[in-house]
Design an enzyme around this catalytic site. Structure first.
Site, PDB file in Angstrom:
ATOM      1  N   CYS A  60       0.763  -1.311  -0.053  1.00  0.00           N
ATOM      2  CA  CYS A  60      -0.089   0.007   0.198  1.00  0.00           C
ATOM      3  C   CYS A  60       0.840   1.322   0.131  1.00  0.00           C
ATOM      4  O   CYS A  60       0.627   2.097  -0.577  1.00  0.00           O
ATOM      5  CB  CYS A  60      -0.833   0.275   1.140  1.00  0.00           C
ATOM      6  SG  CYS A  60      -1.948  -1.214   1.212  1.00  0.00           S
ATOM      7  N   SER A  61       2.078   1.240   0.784  1.00  0.00           N
ATOM      8  CA  SER A  61       2.788   2.377   0.754  1.00  0.00           C
ATOM      9  C   SER A  61       3.551   2.564  -0.439  1.00  0.00           C
ATOM     10  O   SER A  61       3.526   3.743  -1.046  1.00  0.00           O
ATOM     11  CB  SER A  61       3.978   2.035   2.001  1.00  0.00           C
ATOM     12  OG  SER A  61       4.736   3.216   1.850  1.00  0.00           O
TER      13      SER A  61
END
Length: 165
Positions: A60-61
């Site tokens: 996600c990052s």
């Protein structure tokens, strides 16, 4: 609905699946300063909506950072939506130097998650997905990532965003 897994385990997505050609459903989420934000706030703009389970995880990052890095080149409104609390999003944003996209929280009502069919019933997280919405609020690209721990197809999403202009 799309068949989706999380760590190879099937999950149930709540809400209606959004398809290319649909009018993008309006939604209500929160900004990092707790202000209500809706799709209508981006009226007349092409939007690339990147959906992640939590910006505090590796994929996600990276997904959020990738779209942040690409935002200036594609010249469209990039929005990342997760169930993270607005305070956590703000902290993550500052730590990672993210300045080219909006980072919004669906934690309050899961309104986005239900309207776009990405709310994971078993976890109350959002399923990894990408939506491109043109300036007339028509959906021009959709990717429901089949395994939540996998990356989306960045190139296809970016090309779709450019083509929607």
């Amino acid at each position: 609905m799309a068949n989706v897994t999380f760590n190879q385990d099937p999950v149930t997505l709540v809400g209606s699946e959004v398809k290319v050609g649909d009018k993008a459903p309006n939604f209500s989420v929160l900004s990092n300063d707790l202000q209500e934000v809706t799709l209508d706030d981006y009226k007349g703009k092409v939007k690339l909506i990147s959906v992640v389970p939590s910006v505090d995880t590796g994929v996600c990052s990276k997904q959020t950072q990738r779209f942040n890095d690409e935002a200036e080149q594609i010249d469209v409104q990039v929005i990342t939506i997760s169930m993270d609390l607005p305070f956590a999003q703000k902290r993550w944003r500052e730590v990672n130097g993210v300045k080219n996209l909006e980072l919004l929280s669906d934690h309050r009502d899961a309104d986005f998650g239900e309207k776009y069919g990405v709310l994971i019933k078993e976890m109350r997280l959002l399923s990894r997905s990408i939506f491109v919405v043109d300036s007339n609020d028509e959906v021009t690209y959709v990717e429901y990532v089949s395994e939540n721990t996998n990356h989306p197809d960045y190139d296809k999403a970016l090309e779709a965003a450019k083509a929607a202009k």
